[in-house]
Design an enzyme around this catalytic site. Sequence first.
Site, PDB file in Angstrom:
ATOM      1  CB  CYS A   1       0.619   4.441 -15.533  1.00 49.76           C
ATOM      2  SG  CYS A   1       1.991   4.687 -14.381  1.00 49.76           S
TER       3      CYS A   1
ATOM      4  CG  ASP B   1       2.045   0.698 -11.405  1.00 51.99           C
ATOM      5  OD1 ASP B   1       2.006  -0.546 -11.266  1.00 51.99           O
ATOM      6  OD2 ASP B   1       2.070   1.491 -10.451  1.00 51.99           O
TER       7      ASP B   1
ATOM      8  NE  ARG C   1       0.958  -1.250  -8.655  1.00 57.17           N
ATOM      9  CZ  ARG C   1       0.824  -0.329  -7.691  1.00 57.17           C
ATOM     10  NH1 ARG C   1       0.440  -0.698  -6.490  1.00 57.17           N
ATOM     11  NH2 ARG C   1       1.059   0.949  -7.954  1.00 57.17           N
TER      12      ARG C   1
ATOM     13  CG  HIS D   1      -2.537   3.241 -11.996  1.00 63.20           C
ATOM     14  ND1 HIS D   1      -1.959   2.810 -10.819  1.00 63.20           N
ATOM     15  CD2 HIS D   1      -1.543   3.810 -12.723  1.00 63.20           C
ATOM     16  CE1 HIS D   1      -0.661   3.118 -10.853  1.00 63.20           C
ATOM     17  NE2 HIS D   1      -0.385   3.713 -11.979  1.00 63.20           N
TER      18      HIS D   1
ATOM     19  CB  CYS E   1      -0.680   6.776 -10.324  1.00 61.52           C
ATOM     20  SG  CYS E   1       0.571   7.079 -11.595  1.00 61.52           S
TER      21      CYS E   1
HETATM   22 ZN    ZN Z   1       1.161   5.041 -12.370  1.00 58.58          ZN
END
Ligand code: ZN
Length: 202
Positions: A43, A45, A47, A99, A102
Site C-alpha cells: 500500500c 500508505d 506508515r 496492513h 488501511c
Molecule cells: Zn493502505
Amino acid sequence: MGLSYKQVFENNRLWAAEKKVSDSEFFKKLSEDQQPDYLYIGCSDSRVPAEILMGAELGEVFVHRNIANQVALSDRNALSVIHFAVDQLKVKHIVVCGHYMCGGVQAAMERKQDSPLDPWFDQVREVAKLNRTELERLNDVGERFRRLVELNVEAQCRNVLKREVVKEAIRNNGSPTLHGWVFDIHSGGLIDLDFQYDPLSI
Ligand code: ZN
C-alpha cells in the site's frame, strides 16, 4: 512529526556520508546492478515502507505500491512491474503486503462517495462481495475490517498468479514463491498469511 523540506537534504547528506564510511565501495557497487530477491507489492500508505519493515538494504527489494495494494489485471503499471521483476530480475519471492487500518480498504467498506477514487475502491468492494458470507458472520466492525484487509491480500496474490509470466516462471523454475503478508500497524509486526496455492497445478 513533520519533516521540513530543508531537513530532507540534510538527512540525505548524512545518510550518504554514513554509507560511505561503513563501506567506501557502497555506491560504486550500487550503481553497477540490481539483483533483488523480492518483489514487494504494498500500500502507498506512508506508515508502511517496504524496506524499513523488512530491514532491507538498497538493491534488495523491487517495490510497487498503490492504494490498498491492488494488482488489477487492467493496471499496466502493476503488470509491467510484475513482468520486469519476474522476467528480467528473476525475483525469488513475490510479496503482496496489506496492513490493518488501511484507508483504502476502509473507504471500500463505506458507501460510495461519488469520488474519482470510487472505481479504484470498487476493486476492494468486489473482494468484499465475493466473501460476503464470511464477512457478515463477523459482528464486530473492526474484525470485519481486519478480515477484509487479509482477504484483499489473498485476492491480489491470486491476481499475481493469473499473470502468464508468473505462471511460466513457476512452471519452469519452481519460483518465484508467492506470499501474502499483513503489517500490523498496532505492533509493528509482519504477519505471514501463509497464502496457499499449488505450484504444480499452475
Ligand atoms: Zn493502505
